[in-house]
Design a protein around this motif. Structure first.
Motif, PDB file in Angstrom:
ATOM      1  N   GLU A   1      13.790 -29.164 -26.482  1.00  0.00           N
ATOM      2  CA  GLU A   1      13.339 -29.537 -27.817  1.00  0.00           C
ATOM      3  C   GLU A   1      13.686 -28.489 -28.867  1.00  0.00           C
ATOM      4  O   GLU A   1      13.793 -28.811 -30.038  1.00  0.00           O
ATOM      5  N   ARG A   2      13.871 -27.244 -28.462  1.00  0.00           N
ATOM      6  CA  ARG A   2      14.231 -26.228 -29.458  1.00  0.00           C
ATOM      7  C   ARG A   2      15.631 -26.493 -30.011  1.00  0.00           C
ATOM      8  O   ARG A   2      15.946 -26.087 -31.122  1.00  0.00           O
ATOM      9  N   PHE A   3      16.491 -27.175 -29.253  1.00  0.00           N
ATOM     10  CA  PHE A   3      17.829 -27.522 -29.741  1.00  0.00           C
ATOM     11  C   PHE A   3      17.786 -28.760 -30.620  1.00  0.00           C
ATOM     12  O   PHE A   3      18.554 -28.893 -31.561  1.00  0.00           O
ATOM     13  N   ASP A   4      16.912 -29.694 -30.284  1.00  0.00           N
ATOM     14  CA  ASP A   4      16.844 -30.936 -31.036  1.00  0.00           C
ATOM     15  C   ASP A   4      15.418 -31.464 -31.005  1.00  0.00           C
ATOM     16  O   ASP A   4      14.985 -32.047 -30.011  1.00  0.00           O
ATOM     17  N   PRO A   5      14.665 -31.282 -32.102  1.00  0.00           N
ATOM     18  CA  PRO A   5      13.276 -31.740 -32.123  1.00  0.00           C
ATOM     19  C   PRO A   5      13.140 -33.263 -32.082  1.00  0.00           C
ATOM     20  O   PRO A   5      12.052 -33.773 -31.865  1.00  0.00           O
ATOM     21  N   GLU A   6      14.238 -33.992 -32.251  1.00  0.00           N
ATOM     22  CA  GLU A   6      14.204 -35.450 -32.207  1.00  0.00           C
ATOM     23  C   GLU A   6      14.385 -35.995 -30.794  1.00  0.00           C
ATOM     24  O   GLU A   6      14.541 -37.196 -30.611  1.00  0.00           O
ATOM     25  N   LEU A   7      14.353 -35.125 -29.797  1.00  0.00           N
ATOM     26  CA  LEU A   7      14.485 -35.536 -28.409  1.00  0.00           C
ATOM     27  C   LEU A   7      13.289 -36.393 -28.019  1.00  0.00           C
ATOM     28  O   LEU A   7      12.139 -35.972 -28.153  1.00  0.00           O
ATOM     29  N   LEU A   8      13.565 -37.621 -27.589  1.00  0.00           N
ATOM     30  CA  LEU A   8      12.495 -38.548 -27.233  1.00  0.00           C
ATOM     31  C   LEU A   8      12.135 -38.478 -25.759  1.00  0.00           C
ATOM     32  O   LEU A   8      10.961 -38.463 -25.396  1.00  0.00           O
ATOM     33  N   SER A   9      13.163 -38.461 -24.888  1.00  0.00           N
ATOM     34  CA  SER A   9      12.902 -38.432 -23.452  1.00  0.00           C
ATOM     35  C   SER A   9      14.103 -37.881 -22.704  1.00  0.00           C
ATOM     36  O   SER A   9      15.222 -37.864 -23.221  1.00  0.00           O
ATOM     37  N   ALA A  10      13.838 -37.439 -21.494  1.00  0.00           N
ATOM     38  CA  ALA A  10      14.892 -36.956 -20.602  1.00  0.00           C
ATOM     39  C   ALA A  10      14.622 -37.527 -19.222  1.00  0.00           C
ATOM     40  O   ALA A  10      13.545 -37.324 -18.656  1.00  0.00           O
ATOM     41  N   ASP A  11      15.577 -38.271 -18.709  1.00  0.00           N
ATOM     42  CA  ASP A  11      15.462 -38.852 -17.371  1.00  0.00           C
ATOM     43  C   ASP A  11      16.408 -38.106 -16.443  1.00  0.00           C
ATOM     44  O   ASP A  11      17.587 -37.926 -16.759  1.00  0.00           O
ATOM     45  N   LEU A  12      15.905 -37.674 -15.299  1.00  0.00           N
ATOM     46  CA  LEU A  12      16.702 -36.943 -14.322  1.00  0.00           C
ATOM     47  C   LEU A  12      16.883 -37.780 -13.072  1.00  0.00           C
ATOM     48  O   LEU A  12      15.942 -38.434 -12.610  1.00  0.00           O
ATOM     49  N   VAL A  13      18.097 -37.724 -12.516  1.00  0.00           N
ATOM     50  CA  VAL A  13      18.407 -38.416 -11.266  1.00  0.00           C
ATOM     51  C   VAL A  13      18.947 -37.379 -10.301  1.00  0.00           C
ATOM     52  O   VAL A  13      19.899 -36.654 -10.617  1.00  0.00           O
ATOM     53  N   PHE A  14      18.324 -37.290  -9.129  1.00  0.00           N
ATOM     54  CA  PHE A  14      18.757 -36.358  -8.092  1.00  0.00           C
ATOM     55  C   PHE A  14      19.397 -37.167  -6.973  1.00  0.00           C
ATOM     56  O   PHE A  14      18.841 -38.170  -6.531  1.00  0.00           O
ATOM     57  N   GLU A  15      20.567 -36.733  -6.532  1.00  0.00           N
ATOM     58  CA  GLU A  15      21.295 -37.450  -5.489  1.00  0.00           C
ATOM     59  C   GLU A  15      21.920 -36.444  -4.538  1.00  0.00           C
ATOM     60  O   GLU A  15      22.453 -35.420  -4.968  1.00  0.00           O
ATOM     61  N   GLU A  16      21.863 -36.760  -3.261  1.00  0.00           N
ATOM     62  CA  GLU A  16      22.501 -35.902  -2.260  1.00  0.00           C
ATOM     63  C   GLU A  16      23.497 -36.735  -1.486  1.00  0.00           C
ATOM     64  O   GLU A  16      23.150 -37.743  -0.873  1.00  0.00           O
ATOM     65  N   VAL A  17      24.771 -36.318  -1.543  1.00  0.00           N
ATOM     66  CA  VAL A  17      25.835 -36.993  -0.824  1.00  0.00           C
ATOM     67  C   VAL A  17      26.439 -35.981   0.133  1.00  0.00           C
ATOM     68  O   VAL A  17      27.039 -34.994  -0.310  1.00  0.00           O
ATOM     69  N   ARG A  18      26.214 -36.221   1.400  1.00  0.00           N
ATOM     70  CA  ARG A  18      26.585 -35.257   2.448  1.00  0.00           C
ATOM     71  C   ARG A  18      25.961 -33.910   2.131  1.00  0.00           C
ATOM     72  O   ARG A  18      24.758 -33.788   2.132  1.00  0.00           O
ATOM     73  N   HIS A  19      26.737 -32.904   1.816  1.00  0.00           N
ATOM     74  CA  HIS A  19      26.167 -31.589   1.505  1.00  0.00           C
ATOM     75  C   HIS A  19      26.271 -31.249   0.024  1.00  0.00           C
ATOM     76  O   HIS A  19      26.031 -30.122  -0.371  1.00  0.00           O
ATOM     77  N   LEU A  20      26.604 -32.245  -0.782  1.00  0.00           N
ATOM     78  CA  LEU A  20      26.752 -32.018  -2.212  1.00  0.00           C
ATOM     79  C   LEU A  20      25.520 -32.550  -2.945  1.00  0.00           C
ATOM     80  O   LEU A  20      25.122 -33.703  -2.776  1.00  0.00           O
ATOM     81  N   HIS A  21      24.905 -31.692  -3.746  1.00  0.00           N
ATOM     82  CA  HIS A  21      23.725 -32.065  -4.526  1.00  0.00           C
ATOM     83  C   HIS A  21      24.170 -32.370  -5.956  1.00  0.00           C
ATOM     84  O   HIS A  21      24.842 -31.559  -6.584  1.00  0.00           O
ATOM     85  N   LYS A  22      23.774 -33.546  -6.440  1.00  0.00           N
ATOM     86  CA  LYS A  22      24.139 -33.964  -7.792  1.00  0.00           C
ATOM     87  C   LYS A  22      22.872 -34.202  -8.599  1.00  0.00           C
ATOM     88  O   LYS A  22      21.921 -34.800  -8.115  1.00  0.00           O
ATOM     89  N   VAL A  23      22.899 -33.725  -9.834  1.00  0.00           N
ATOM     90  CA  VAL A  23      21.789 -33.938 -10.759  1.00  0.00           C
ATOM     91  C   VAL A  23      22.384 -34.509 -12.044  1.00  0.00           C
ATOM     92  O   VAL A  23      23.369 -33.996 -12.557  1.00  0.00           O
ATOM     93  N   GLU A  24      21.781 -35.580 -12.530  1.00  0.00           N
ATOM     94  CA  GLU A  24      22.234 -36.204 -13.773  1.00  0.00           C
ATOM     95  C   GLU A  24      21.056 -36.290 -14.721  1.00  0.00           C
ATOM     96  O   GLU A  24      19.945 -36.624 -14.310  1.00  0.00           O
TER      97      GLU A  24
END
Length: 75
Positions: free
Chosen positions: A4-27
């Motif tokens: 929020e310090r970068f953009d006070p108009e931030l409404l929401s943040a959705d995070l997705v965690f995924e693990e494919v084999r040994h690779l961890h992905k975050v979106e």
């Protein structure tokens, strides 16, 4: 809260965690008032490293957006 310090108009943040084999992905999908959604990802063989990468990318994207808005209004 840190984003929020970068953009006070931030409404929401959705995070997705995924693990494919040994690779961890975050979106993250950020919703900002009067703007398109912003999407960033981070990948690594460890969760914390993937989150750090995601955090750095989001920070750069939000700083760039803030700078563009400031320069546009100042001209």
């Amino acid at each position: 809260q840190k984003l929020e310090r970068f953009d006070p108009e931030l409404l929401s943040a959705d995070l997705v965690f995924e693990e494919v084999r040994h690779l961890h992905k975050v979106e993250a999908v950020l919703s900002i008032a009067n703007a398109d959604r912003m999407v960033a990802t981070g990948e690594s063989d460890e969760w914390l490293t993937a989150l750090d990468e995601l955090s750095e990318r989001l920070g750069r994207m939000l700083r760039k957006r803030r700078d563009r808005l400031r320069n546009h209004h100042g001209a």
